[in-house]
Each structure stands twice: as C-alpha cells, then as structure tokens.
Design an enzyme around this catalytic site. Structure first.
Site, mmCIF file in Angstrom:
data_model
loop_
_atom_site.group_PDB
_atom_site.id
_atom_site.type_symbol
_atom_site.label_atom_id
_atom_site.label_comp_id
_atom_site.label_asym_id
_atom_site.label_seq_id
_atom_site.Cartn_x
_atom_site.Cartn_y
_atom_site.Cartn_z
ATOM 1 N N GLU A 110 0.878 -1.092 0.076
ATOM 2 C CA GLU A 110 -0.551 -0.229 -0.030
ATOM 3 C C GLU A 110 0.679 1.349 -0.112
ATOM 4 O O GLU A 110 0.686 2.016 -0.370
ATOM 5 C CB GLU A 110 -1.023 0.121 1.509
ATOM 6 C CG GLU A 110 -2.166 -0.785 0.913
ATOM 7 C CD GLU A 110 -2.855 -0.858 -0.640
ATOM 8 O OE1 GLU A 110 -3.568 0.296 -0.358
ATOM 9 O OE2 GLU A 110 -3.494 -1.590 -0.707
ATOM 10 N N SER A 385 -31.119 -26.585 -21.103
ATOM 11 C CA SER A 385 -32.544 -25.694 -22.642
ATOM 12 C C SER A 385 -33.134 -24.499 -22.372
ATOM 13 O O SER A 385 -33.854 -23.860 -22.640
ATOM 14 C CB SER A 385 -33.659 -26.987 -22.646
ATOM 15 O OG SER A 385 -33.504 -28.731 -22.930
#
Length: 861
Positions: A110, A385
């Site tokens: 950081e 489907s």
C-alpha cells in the site's frame, strides 16, 4: 581616394551597431520578464486561491471519527429500516501488538515510502497524474496510508479534484498531529476486510485474522498476512472464503512485492506461494442474520458501483427488498429433509420485478453464511434448455421473422463438424413447429435454428440480454446450453425482458446511495430495448405452453388461474465424471426453472456445489427447481395480471405471426368430430362426477379425449382418456363444475363440448353445448398437469423434461435408483398424475374461437 575613403567610412558605419538597438532589445527583455513574473504571480495567486476555495469546506480532524467507523442504514422498497451495518465489530490492537510481518506486507503493498513522506507521496502523485491523463480522471489515486485513513474517516468516496485536494490537505494535518506508528495503528484497526459476523463487515487486522484463519493476530503467518494485505484493494473480490483462486493470485502479488523490497527472501517467497488458499482458510462461522442473502447482493452492488464502504462510510442505502417475498425465500431455503434430499443439496434463486428489474428476494443457498458463496450470483452453471429462447428461437423470430408455426424437421442430425446430436429420448418427431420444439424441449430443432440464425446474430441477441458471450468462444453447442455457465441472476434478467415487451433492465438491488455529506448517487440501470415487442410476446406465448400444455416440460410449476410462462433445463455429467464417482447413467448435474408473469420473474438453479459420491440429482430431486419456482410465484405474483398481445402480432388459429410479414405457414383447417350425447352423474359419497359420451365407432380407436374442468372457476386436472368414459374426483355439494371434452387424433382436434354441473341446487347437468357456442380455450390454461413420466426420466411423449443433455446433446438413459429422492413436499403439493391411456403424439388440435368467429387451432405436442 576620397571615394575609397568614403567607402571605408561608409563600411564602418554600416558595420557599427546603431546607438538605439541595445536599448530597444533591453526594453523588450524587461517586458518579457515582467509579463512572465506577472503571469506567474497571477497563476500562483490563482492556484492558492483555488486551493483555499477547495479546502474551505473541508471537514475538521474529528478524533471520534478516526476511531469509530460509521454504520450504514439499509432501507427496503417502502423506506423501512431492515439493517444497520457497521456497528462496532472489531478487536482493537496497539502498534506494539501488530506483528512485523503484517506491517511489512501492508507497506510493500500500500505505501512503500510511508516512513519518508509527510502524508502525501509526491512521487506517487506525479505517477497518478500521468495515469489520469492517459486513463481519465480517477483511474489512479496514488493514495498513501495516511490519505486512506483520512478518506475513510472524513470524506465521501467520490473521485473529484475537490475531494482529492481535501484529502491531501487533511493528510498533511494528520501527519502533524499523529506519529507514523499511531497512523499505521489507526489504519490497521479501521481497514475493511469484506463481510463478517452477523452480516456486518470485518474491519481491523485482528478481527480479520479471527474471521479468516480462526487465530489470534499474534499467530499469523507470512502467507496469511499477505492474503489480508491483498484484500484491501477489493475486499469482496479478494475474499479468500468466497473467491479463493482470485485471493490466492492477489496474495502472490503481495509476496512478490515483499520480495522486491527486501522484506522476505527468495525461499520464503517460494514456500509461501506454494501453499493453496484452501489450506490457509479456516473461516469462523457467522451467526445468523435476517435477510443476509439479500444484503450480500446489496453490499456487492455498492462496492462495485458506488465506490463506498458499507461498513465504515455511514451511508443511507435505498434498496428494492420486498420483505414478504424475502421471508418466503428464507422459508424455502430453510426447509429440511422433507423437501431436500440431503444437507449438501444446494439451490440459488432470485425473484425480480419483470417491469423494473428490481430484485425483490434472493435465495443465496442452503446452510450459507453472510459473505460466503452466494448461489444465486456467484456460481456459473450450464443452463441446459433454458437458454433456447435466448440463443435460438428469440434470435430467429427477431432476425428471420419466423412465426410460432415455423416448421423444422426433427430428424437424425449433427453439428457442423460432424458430431452427432440427439434428443434425450433418442427419437425423432419429423416435421414440427418451433412452438412444439420449444414446448417439448427438442435439441435437434434448437441446433438447426441457431445454424439458420447464425452464431454472430445469436451471440449479439444474447449479449443484449445481459450476457457477455465472446465471439472466439461461441459455438453451436451454445444452442442447448453447452458452455461454461450462467448465474440464476443473469437468467432472471434475460427472461424478464421477454415479459417486459423486449426491454432489458439489469437486475439490481440498490436504487440510491446517500453519503455522509448529503451527496447521492442513483444506481438504477437504464432500460434498453433488446428486441422487438413481437419477439418478446411470441416467445412468451410459446413458453406459456411449456407450463400449461399437457405436453410441456414445466407442468409441475404451473399455477392454475395465473398467466405464467417458463422453461425447464437440465444438464448431465461427462462419462468420466460418472465413472469416477459411480453415478448412474442418467444422473443429472443441474436442474433449472426460469419463469415469469407480467409482474414478477423467478429464476431457480438446483444441484450440488462439488462432485462427490451420491451428489447428483435423480428423477425426484430434479423436480425441486419447479417446486421452488411455484412456491415463490404463488406467494408474490398477481393473478389478475395478463400478458397483452401487441399490435405488431397477428394471431391465426392460435399461431402467432409478425404483422406485415409472410403468413405462408398458417395451419390447415381440419376439425374432428366432437364428443356426442355427453351425460354426467354425481356420486355424493365418493365426490366423483362420472362422465359418459358417444363417438363414431370407426373413429374411436384412433381418438383420444382431453377432459378438463373448472370447479368454482378454479381449474383442475386435465385427463387424456382412451374411450368414452371419465371420472372427475374431489367434487363436493355446492360446487359449480364446468367440464370440457375435446377429441384429438393424428389428423387434428375437435371443437370442445362443454357441460356445467351445478351442485348448488341439483346434480343434473345442463344440456351439452356444441362447438361454436364456446370459446374453446384448449391450451390447458388453468390446468396443473404433471405429465412427467416418473418411471424413466425421458421424453416418451408425455411431456417430460428432455433437457438432460451434455454439450453434444447426448441423452440421459433411464434412471434405475435415486438415493437422493426426497419425500414428497407438503408445500407445494404435487399434482396428481393424469391417466396415461395411449396419448397421441405430434397431434394437431383445433377449436372454434367464438370471438373471432373463425376456426382456430394449435399444433400441440
């Protein structure tokens, strides 16, 4: 000589500078310098003035805000408070209690120059400015740890120049007031680490260690510290419990940074990187929280779209939650073995508003915790489907202008590369309409359709409905759901567009965020016209047959009296997986049902998260998706809402055509003889109505009769009868029963004959009426037909779901045993199976429509 002298003098005069030139040049230089100094001064004053203007309303350094994160309030669709997230849930530690490996991991990731800058790292600012010039403002922030403390404590998360300048200003102030160790302590006690206990955020390094590794911070290891440091960039996306692979990749980046800056050796890097994330994680169990399934979706949306932290930023979040619907979803999720076959059986489902895309309720999964895997959004499974309306028939109607009676030959067939494709029953029906192909979920017509449409147009149509299909990985097998997968949330969004006149609105749970400084952000997505209204309605009308027609695959989800539509879908396992785990040949991996009404849409997935012995769906558990959908729709759908046919659609004999397009596929007008001399008798003891009728003896062997009824305007079960007698049960004195009999055969269908048995005063029926005096609604509306064959699990003409296909459309063979078979649930109740007396396949049905005064018929399956 004089002339020569004059020439030399003249030459000297010409070579000698004039007396006025230096003064002119000197004056010009002074003017330039003065202008530059003036511009510089004005610019400096402008910068200073602008700076003071931007910081004029900057908040003060409030010590309380530095210590305690601000909770956020979550509101339901009616503005009621449903949760407050971010109340203090942490274990505070001092700097002396922070292990060195944790500090190193965070600094390397950081803010590597943390101990050298004064709150703002000018090197990072310059880099960020350059990135913003090339990538647009906000593409990179260059924030130090000090700036992050300031941003999370005092400022809104919006990416503006004003907010960034205030952040710099307050960071300098913070550095003057607190030591580096104090600032790092503040940061590591406040930093957010994704969802946590009671649905609240985990923040603070000590609580994160407890949450993800079930250990005290003092015991944390190098790879664990790197994992937590890696989460800061995107806490939910790098949540190791929810996304272990992404978290592992991010952890390895942190380790490489630590090696780069000399915090760890090459051996430490190699050893730590080799540890799988699954071996590190030991998640502390969450306590239960109300509506956590929905709140997880809210948190994800805020962090992805709102650039804010739900647990620390003190937000007011307006959501779309319908608490009544969510209570029903939670009740379904929490059902036990009377409904689900095992504790490991999973489901993920979502209920949305068809017209607005607003998420009303979420079923995140069974035995899940807040912040864990959400089975409605996080998993991607093959849709089977259920994808056929999206990638096959929808694009065909939109681009090729097909009618619902467009004919396709169901025959032995193969993919373009020669790979065979089969229907699940291994049979072929010859020439059929796309209505019948979709209703019966036939695979070969689906493949033929996508081939005629073209892969590019199919893919574009699907992407318009919220998917992200890549051109290079889009194949013909997509026609039957043979691809990586989709989520229940994505399927809900796509299907809702069919019910919304072709308008797609991305499903969303958050409508607005109000920040601490009273600024706000609206997150409601913009509607997009994804298809024509005729495409949407024609698909809807065909999907109505899936649940309403006796031959449809979705009869178990049908709700009598509700104008609903839907589609089933199932997938199976590859042969090697079945062999490895000992699954039977017809084992099902995923079972889907996606359905909608004019006002709500439900999308349900069921299956198992991981492959294990006995973890497959059998002939009973494969139906649970339909039961869940039915329960949710019964609870939330408006029975008075009806789909409205747009002016762009023309209806001829129950088939739909696009207005202005060719109508060369209008069905032939053929009618059978209707039933004759119908009589009835009510037996009060048994509650049965006994029916008898007459029919020409030469036609009787090839004719089947469909017998349906309504008792007090509530539709009952439809029967298929071979012969001239039938029994209707469950009738009580006082009922008014309307009965309809329709003759069907290979040649067609008769007009209906109806009688009414009024048991309020007498049991004798009224005189039978003939065809053209009735509306003859033969589409099964209101009937709850369970026409699925519970014995073989394949399509035998009785309407079972034949969606059990793999990527190549290979069928599932009959199931022998089902160790996962649950007891029949008491809610919803399973409809009584109709009589199976030789129903005729691939028949054509006809009836007289009194409103149009023309003969109408439908090709039924």
């Amino acid at each position: 000589m004089a002339k020569e002298y004059r020439s030399r003098e003249e030459r000297k005069r010409m070579e000698k500078p004039s007396k006025g030139t230096p003064k002119k040049r000197e004056g010009l230089l002074k003017k330039i310098i003065l202008i530059i100094l003036t511009c510089g001064l004005v610019g400096l004053l402008g910068v200073v003035g602008t700076f003071y203007y931007l910081i004029s309303d900057a908040p003060k350094l409030d010590t309380k805000k530095l210590q305690v994160p601000l909770s956020s309030t979550i509101l339901d669709k009616d503005g009621n408070v449903i949760a407050e997230l971010g109340k203090e849930r942490r274990t505070k530690v001092s700097y002396s209690e922070i292990p060195k490996v944790v500090e190193d991991a965070f600094l390397a990731t950081e803010d590597i120059r943390f101990y050298k800058h004064k709150g703002v790292d000018t090197r990072r600012v310059v880099g960020a400015v350059l990135a913003n010039i090339t990538g647009g403002f906000g593409s990179q922030g260059g924030s130090t740890i000090t700036q992050q403390v300031v941003k999370n404590s005092f400022l809104s998360p919006e990416k503006t120049i004003k907010r960034k300048v205030q952040e710099w200003y307050l960071a300098f102030q913070l550095e003057q007031k607190y030591s580096k160790h104090q600032i790092l302590e503040l940061y590591l006690n406040k930093v957010y680490f994704s969802n946590g206990l009671k649905g609240q955020g985990v923040y603070g390094i000590a609580k994160a260690s407890e949450r993800y590794f079930s250990k005290d911070l003092s015991e944390i290891t190098l790879p664990e510290a790197a994992t937590l440091a890696g989460m800061v960039q995107s806490p939910n996306n790098f949540n190791p419990a929810k996304h272990p692979k992404a978290s592992e990749n991010r952890r390895n980046i942190v380790l490489s940074q630590m090696k780069k800056y000399g915090y760890i050796t090459e051996d430490q890097f190699t050893q730590s990187k080799a540890i799988p994330m699954e071996k590190l994680i030991k998640v502390q169990e969450d306590e239960s929280v109300k509506y956590h399934s929905f709140l997880d979706v809210v948190i994800d949306e805020v962090e992805k779209n709102g650039d804010a932290n739900v647990y620390t930023d003190g937000l007011i979040i307006e959501t779309t939650l319908d608490t009544k619907a969510q209570d029903k979803a939670d009740e379904i999720i929490n059902r036990g073995k009377e409904f689900y076959p095992s504790d490991e059986f999973q489901t993920g489902f979502v209920l949305t508003d068809t017209k607005t895309g607003e998420i009303k309720a979420v079923g995140a999964g069974r035995n899940t915790t807040s912040g864990g895997l959400n089975f409605s959004t996080d998993i991607k499974r093959q849709p089977g489907s259920t994808i056929k309306p999206v990638l096959d028939y929808g694009p065909a109607i939109q681009n090729l202008k097909w009618s619902t009676n467009h004919q396709i030959v169901d025959e032995p067939y193969q993919y373009s590369d020669g790979t065979p494709i089969r229907n699940s029953d291994k049979n072929y029906k010859g020439q059929i309409s796309i209505r019948e192909a979709l209703t019966r979920s036939r695979n070969i017509p689906a493949l033929k359709t996508i081939q005629e449409v073209g892969l590019d147009r199919s893919r574009e149509f699907g992407n318009g409905l919220g998917f992200n299909f890549e051109k290079d990985t889009f194949y013909e097998s997509h026609s039957i759901g043979g691809f990586t997968g989709v989520s229940a949330m994505e399927m809900a969004g796509a299907y809702a567009a069919f019910g919304n006149g072709g308008v797609y609105i991305k499903p969303h749970a958050v409508t607005r965020i109000i920040y601490q400084d009273k600024t706000e952000k609206v997150l409601t997505p913009e509607p997009k016209q994804a298809m024509s209204d005729y495409t949407a309605y024609m698909i809807t009308d065909m999907l109505r047959d899936v649940v309403k027609s006796p031959s449809g695959t979705g009869g178990l989800a049908n709700i009598p009296g509700l104008d609903m539509v839907g589609k089933t879908g199932t997938t199976n396992y590859p042969d090697d997986v079945k062999a490895k785990y000992g699954f039977p040949s017809n084992a099902t991996r995923d079972s889907w049902f996606v359905g909608y009404t004019p006002d709500v849409t439900v999308s349900v997935w069921t299956g198992y998260e991981k492959n294990k012995k006995d973890h497959y769906l059998g002939q009973s558990s494969v139906k649970i998706a339909k039961y869940i959908a039915k329960d949710m729709l019964q609870e939330t759908a408006n029975s008075s809402s009806k789909f409205q046919k747009p002016d762009s659609v023309v209806e001829i004999r129950d088939e739909l055509f696009i207005k202005g397009e060719k109508m060369d596929e209008v069905p032939k007008d053929e009618l059978l003889e209707p039933a004759q001399k119908v009589t009835s008798k009510f037996d009060e003891t048994t509650g049965n109505i006994l029916l008898n009728w007459q029919y020409p003896s030469d036609l009787l062997p090839s004719t089947t009769f469909e017998v349906s009824y309504e008792a007090n305007k509530v539709a009952g079960q439809t029967q298929k009868v071979q012969g001239t007698t039938a029994t209707i049960s469950g009738i009580v004195p006082g009922d008014i029963v309307k009965i309809k009999i329709v003759a069907t055969s290979e040649e067609g269908k008769s007009n209906p004959v109806t009688i009414t048995v009024d048991l309020t005063s007498a049991v004798e029926p009224t005189t039978p009426t003939d065809d053209d005096t009735q509306t003859g609604d033969d589409n099964g509306s209101g009937d709850n037909d369970d026409t699925e064959d519970d014995n073989d699990g394949i399509d035998n003409g009785n309407g079972t779901d034949d969606g059990n296909e793999d990527d190549n459309g290979d069928p599932i063979t009959p199931e022998t045993t089902d160790p996962n078979k649950p007891t029949v649930p008491t809610n919803p109740t399973k409809p009584t199976k109709p009589q199976e007396n030789g129903g005729i396949k691939n028949s054509t049905s006809f009836y007289l429509d009194s409103e149009m005064n023309t003969k109408n018929f439908r090709v039924l399956s």
